[in-house]
Structure formats: C-alpha cells, structure tokens
Enzyme design. Structure first.
Site, PDB file in Angstrom:
ATOM      1  N   ASP A 131       7.061 -26.595 -31.489  1.00 41.49           N
ATOM      2  CA  ASP A 131       7.111 -26.760 -30.041  1.00 41.49           C
ATOM      3  C   ASP A 131       6.196 -25.733 -29.398  1.00 41.49           C
ATOM      4  OD1 ASP A 131       8.492 -24.361 -30.166  1.00 41.49           O
ATOM      5  OD2 ASP A 131      10.415 -25.188 -29.528  1.00 41.49           O
TER       6      ASP A 131
ATOM      7  N   SER B 233      14.593 -16.100 -31.391  1.00 41.00           N
ATOM      8  CA  SER B 233      14.681 -17.526 -31.692  1.00 41.00           C
ATOM      9  C   SER B 233      13.925 -17.929 -32.950  1.00 41.00           C
ATOM     10  CB  SER B 233      14.161 -18.346 -30.498  1.00 41.00           C
ATOM     11  OG  SER B 233      12.805 -18.021 -30.218  1.00 41.00           O
TER      12      SER B 233
ATOM     13  N   HIS C  44       7.461 -22.102 -31.345  1.00 35.23           N
ATOM     14  CA  HIS C  44       7.991 -21.873 -32.684  1.00 35.23           C
ATOM     15  C   HIS C  44       7.235 -22.641 -33.757  1.00 35.23           C
ATOM     16  CE1 HIS C  44      11.324 -21.434 -29.713  1.00 35.23           C
ATOM     17  NE2 HIS C  44      11.468 -20.292 -30.370  1.00 35.23           N
TER      18      HIS C  44
END
Length: 388
Positions: free
Chosen positions: A339, A54, A342
C-alpha cells in the site's frame, strides 16, 4: 547452519533471490504452520520479543477504538492463513518470516492476546503509528507508544518471573538467550518531524533510553533497525510528484534526514557493543540500504513494480491506503509495496532472509541475526524492574 526442517535446507541451497525462491519460501511458510514438519528441532532461541510500528504490528491496534491505524479488514491479510489479523500487509510481516527462520513453529502472538505459558515464547508489542517519541502518530489517533511498549514488556517480565518462582538469576539467564527486535523511527519522520503544521519536534532523539530500559529488563541480544528509504515509498512519491507523469521522484529531504538518523543509530550500536551495556550484543539492520537494493535490483528479486502500491487510491496508489473490500493487484509477488506505506509479503520475506544470513555489513552489522542467536551469553541478572 541451523535448519528447522528439510524444507528450510532446500531453500538455502537455492539462489538467495528471485521469484522461484520466494514462491518456495512462501509455500514452506504455509505448510510449516499447518503440519508438524517444523517441530523437529527447538528454535535457535527460546523466545522472541518484538517492538515497533505498523511494519511489524500483527494486531495490537485491533482493540484500540479511536485510531485510524488499523488493518483488520480485507484486502489486508489476503495472503495470510488467518486472513485480516491486523497486519499492515497482504501476508506475513518481516518478523513473521524472521520467527520462522529462527525456528519457531508458529508466529509470535500479540501482547494483547498472549496467554499462559505462551508468554515464554515471546510477544509482539508493536503498534501501528507508534514512534520513538510519545506524541508521534497522535494525528492518526490512539496507539501504543514506545514507552508503553516497554512498560508492557516490564509486565511480561513479571509474568515470566512467576514461572521461575521469582528467581531473578533464572529469569535473567532465560531472557539473555532471547532475541529482542526493535523497529521504530519511520513514524517519527512521516507522522511527526515532517508534519510541521501538526508537530513542533526537534531532531535530537535516539533509542538510547529505549535500549537501556530493555537492557535493565533482561535483554542481551537486541536487533535494532534503521529507518528505510521512506522518501521513496508510494505515499511520498504521490506527494512529491503532483502532476509529474513519471511519478518516480523521491523526497530527498526525508531521505537525507534519515541518513543522519541511521548514522547516529549505528554509532550507538557500536557504543553498546563496546562495553556501555556489559554482556549485551546489538545488531544494526541498515533498512535504508536494504530497501534501496530491492529497488535498484528489482528484477533479480522478482519485482516488476517498485513505485506504487498493490492497492490504494490516487497517484502511485499512495494517496490513500487500501480501502475496505478493495480489489488489490492480481500478482502481489511482483510488487515491492503493498500500500502507500508498507512492503508486500514478498519484500518482507526477502528482507528477513537477508538480515538472517547475509555476510554483508550493509545488511546486518556487525553480525547477522543467525550469528546473534547462536552467540553464548554472559548473564547479568540485575533485573531492576522486576517486582512482586
């Protein structure tokens, strides 16, 4: 020094860190994607292929139905020109910034959406929740594992081969000039090894098979990243502190395990560069030290908040990731983390610049990415996986 346009040159003449540089670079990226100013020169390399999780996924997970690892909703992408594309941050990812530094006029497209001749510029195969091991991330649902990503690249090689009329020597020569980026490993700890109630994983795994397979498919200039200081991300700070009002205590068990993994990865890079994979050149990025540096020297990089996410829920904004339509912090450039997991666009841009031009081996080893891109190549065209 290669400059894709005058805006780039002005950036490099400024200080390498701080809020002013960040603002100028972000402005450059926005203008660059909307005008022809970045098309004055060809990129340093003809193509850029990206594998990972991600941290670098730019939308491959959007089409996966049964997964929690999605970010194609606001406030994700709040600062990205196209909005919430599936990037797990507020704006550009690390590889978005790196693509611009390499001279590409546009971002590298997702494998799931790339069409026609665009494949010759590269593709992004990354998938949120993916790891080195196939079972990593299963607790979050479906994803595209490392092996699946390599298989997708194998299909890409077959597509590229058609443009060279099946000439393996020509395909090998073309791919040998490209940059291959691999950023995996974080989920093998966060969503595997340190979840004993869900997994029974051993600690003996490396990207050896991954790198060898890429080599067999034509990769010669490969960038691999170590795992960052994930024991200190908001998610772990929230779990590790409970009622501690300070909320700054990192998870040392995770960080210590990562140091061992990264040490083994760097040694593996040395083995590849010392003849195990002839004609190739590997660059190791020490993400652990780079992220540690951002925390230790936060003010010099323009960061004021390094222990909680810009958006999220719970302690450190780290217990739950950004909720749909949640209002994030006002000034994202002041936050290291977007967040629970990340980095912000601001951090991604700084990390990309460091790995692209840094002369410190604690950032990029044994050379930086710019030097890797400009290296001459020795073509070994035994592309074992090309088939009609």
């Amino acid at each position: 020094m290669h400059y894709n346009c005058m805006a780039c040159k002005n950036i490099y003449m400024m200080k390498s860190s701080g809020e002013l540089v960040l603002l100028v670079f972000v402005a450059f990226l926005r203008v660059c994607t909307q005008t022809s100013s970045c098309r004055e020169q060809e990129p340093l390399v003809p193509c850029f292929f990206i594998f990972g999780d991600s941290l670098v996924d730019n939308g491959n997970n959007n089409g996966i139905l049964l997964t929690l690892a999605k970010s194609n909703y606001y406030p994700y992408g709040i600062d990205f020109p196209q909005g919430a594309t599936g990037r797990f941050t507020n704006g550009r990812t690390y590889v978005d910034a790196l693509a611009l530094l390499l001279g590409f006029p546009n971002y590298i497209p997702t494998y799931s959406r790339v069409q026609g001749h665009a494949i010759l510029r590269g593709a992004n195969y990354a998938s949120g929740a993916a790891g080195i091991r196939d079972e990593t991330g299963n607790n979050l649902g479906d994803h595209i594992s490392m092996n699946q990503q390599v298989a997708n690249f194998g299909r890409t090689v077959q597509q590229i081969s058609r443009y060279f009329r099946g000439d393996n020597n020509a395909v090998g020569g073309y791919l040998s000039k490209c940059i291959f980026f691999s950023g995996m490993g974080s989920n093998d700890y966060l969503n595997n090894y340190f979840m004993p109630g869900f997994y029974s994983t051993g600690s003996d795994y490396t990207p050896m098979a991954f790198a060898t397979e890429l080599y067999n498919l034509g990769a010669r200039k490969v960038v691999v990243t170590g795992v960052g200081q994930i024991g200190c991300i908001p998610y772990e700070l929230a779990r590790n502190n409970n009622n501690n009002s300070n909320n700054n205590k990192c998870n040392d068990d995770i960080n210590n395990a990562i140091v061992l993994f990264n040490s083994g990865l760097r040694k593996l890079v040395d083995r590849f560069n010392n003849g195990q994979l002839p004609g190739s050149k590997f660059v190791y990025l020490d993400s652990f030290q780079s992220t540690k540096d951002l925390v230790r020297n936060a003010p010099s990089y323009g960061f004021e908040v390094v222990n909680k996410g810009c958006c999220g829920v719970g302690r450190n904004n780290g217990q739950i990731t950004c909720l749909p339509l949640q209002q994030p912090c006002d000034d994202r450039s002041k936050y290291l983390f977007w967040d629970a997991f990340h980095p912000t666009e601001a951090a991604n841009i700084i990390l990309a610049k460091k790995s692209f031009t840094s002369k410190s081996r604690s950032d990029a080893y044994p050379i930086n990415i710019q030097q890797l891109a400009m290296l001459p190549v020795t073509v070994h065209s035994n592309l074992t996986a090309i088939s009609n």
